[in-house]
Structures are given as structure tokens and as C-alpha cells.
Design a protein around this motif. Structure first.
Motif, PDB file in Angstrom:
ATOM      1  N   GLY A  33       0.914  -1.200   0.080  1.00 28.03           N
ATOM      2  CA  GLY A  33      -0.012   0.056  -0.061  1.00 28.03           C
ATOM      3  C   GLY A  33       0.900   1.344  -0.062  1.00 28.03           C
ATOM      4  N   ALA A  35       0.567   5.503   0.189  1.00 26.84           N
ATOM      5  CA  ALA A  35      -0.342   6.742   0.500  1.00 26.84           C
ATOM      6  C   ALA A  35       0.398   8.042   0.581  1.00 26.84           C
ATOM      7  N   TYR A  37       0.073  11.594   3.186  1.00 30.00           N
ATOM      8  CA  TYR A  37      -0.184  12.246   4.236  1.00 30.00           C
ATOM      9  C   TYR A  37      -0.203  13.549   4.272  1.00 30.00           C
ATOM     10  N   LEU A  47      -4.565  11.430   6.571  1.00 31.32           N
ATOM     11  CA  LEU A  47      -4.450  10.508   5.438  1.00 31.32           C
ATOM     12  C   LEU A  47      -5.019  11.391   4.336  1.00 31.32           C
ATOM     13  N   PHE A  50      -4.742   6.938  -0.837  1.00 32.41           N
ATOM     14  CA  PHE A  50      -4.083   5.675  -0.669  1.00 32.41           C
ATOM     15  C   PHE A  50      -4.282   5.091  -1.836  1.00 32.41           C
ATOM     16  N   ARG A  52      -3.724   1.146  -3.558  1.00 31.52           N
ATOM     17  CA  ARG A  52      -3.208  -0.325  -3.286  1.00 31.52           C
ATOM     18  C   ARG A  52      -2.530  -0.947  -4.342  1.00 31.52           C
ATOM     19  N   THR A  57      -8.169   2.855  -5.168  1.00 30.44           N
ATOM     20  CA  THR A  57      -7.901   4.150  -4.222  1.00 30.44           C
ATOM     21  C   THR A  57      -9.012   4.496  -3.450  1.00 30.44           C
ATOM     22  N   HIS A 102       5.232   0.667   8.630  1.00 30.47           N
ATOM     23  CA  HIS A 102       4.902   1.806   7.778  1.00 30.47           C
ATOM     24  C   HIS A 102       6.275   2.581   7.549  1.00 30.47           C
TER      25      HIS A 102
END
Length: 114
Positions: A33, A35, A37, A47, A50, A52, A57, A102
Motif C-alpha cells: 500500500g 499513501a 499524508y 491521510l 491511498f 493499493r 484508491t 509503515h
């Protein structure tokens, strides 16, 4: 380990556009994933978008219809196209990768001002 480097931030007038790029290196095969932020002064990190590995999305309500997240799998990059920017979009933008943990980039400043 995954290393992330953002680029593309800057100063833009209201109504303008910017494209942010996140370049990933290291153990990128483990990423499932990706993303973006952002964190505005005196606010919590939130967030924005995002994506994948199947390219599905999600977007926050505040940017839906104005921002687009995309990825270039071959180049291990993902992007955030930001259109119709407003002062409320002013923040430090961070790219994020999700794998065994993360990972975060160092952030890039986006300032929307006339």
C-alpha cells in the motif's frame, strides 16, 4: 528496509496545481500500500490518498475530486496530482509505504497563497 524521498512541493497560487512524487528504494517488493499524508501547522497528520497494489484508491473527503493518486510500478514511484488548490491544502506532505511496517519520507512543503 524501504527508503522514501518526496519531491515536487512548493508555493502555488489558489486554484493552481502541483504534482508530488514519491520515489521508493530498498525492499520495495514488500510494499502493498502507498499513501500520501499531510500535516498542517498545529493539526494532526491526516491521510490524504491511498493506493493499493491492485491500483484501487481511496481519498479523504476534503480532496476528493481535486487530487489523484497514481503509481508507476516499474519505477517504484507514486504520485499525487493536486488540482484546484486552496489555502486549506497548505501543509507538509509525506509519502507513506506499507509493508511489514509503515515507512515515511521526510516531507515536502506545499504552500498555497496569493
Amino acid at each position: 528496509q524501504v527508503q522514501l524521498v518526496e519531491s515536487g512541493g512548493g508555493l502555488v497560487q489558489p486554484g493552481g496545481s502541483l504534482r508530488l512524487t514519491c520515489a521508493a528504494s530498498g525492499s520495495t517488493a514488500s510494499i502493498y500500500g502507498m499513501a500520501w499524508y499531510r500535516q498542517a501547522p498545529e493539526k494532526q497528520r491526516e491521510l490524504v490518498a491511498f493506493i493499493r497494489i491492485d491500483s484501487s484508491t481511496n481519498y479523504s473527503d476534503s480532496v476528493k475530486g481535486r487530487f489523484t493518486i497514481s503509481r508507476n510500478k516499474a519505477r517504484n514511484r507514486w504520485y499525487l496530482q493536486m488540482n484546484n488548490l486552496t489555502a486549506e491544502d497548505t501543509a507538509v506532505y509525506y509519502c507513506n509505504a506499507q509493508s511489514t511496517r509503515h515507512y515515511w519520507g521526510q516531507g515536502t512543503q506545499v504552500t498555497v497563497s496569493s
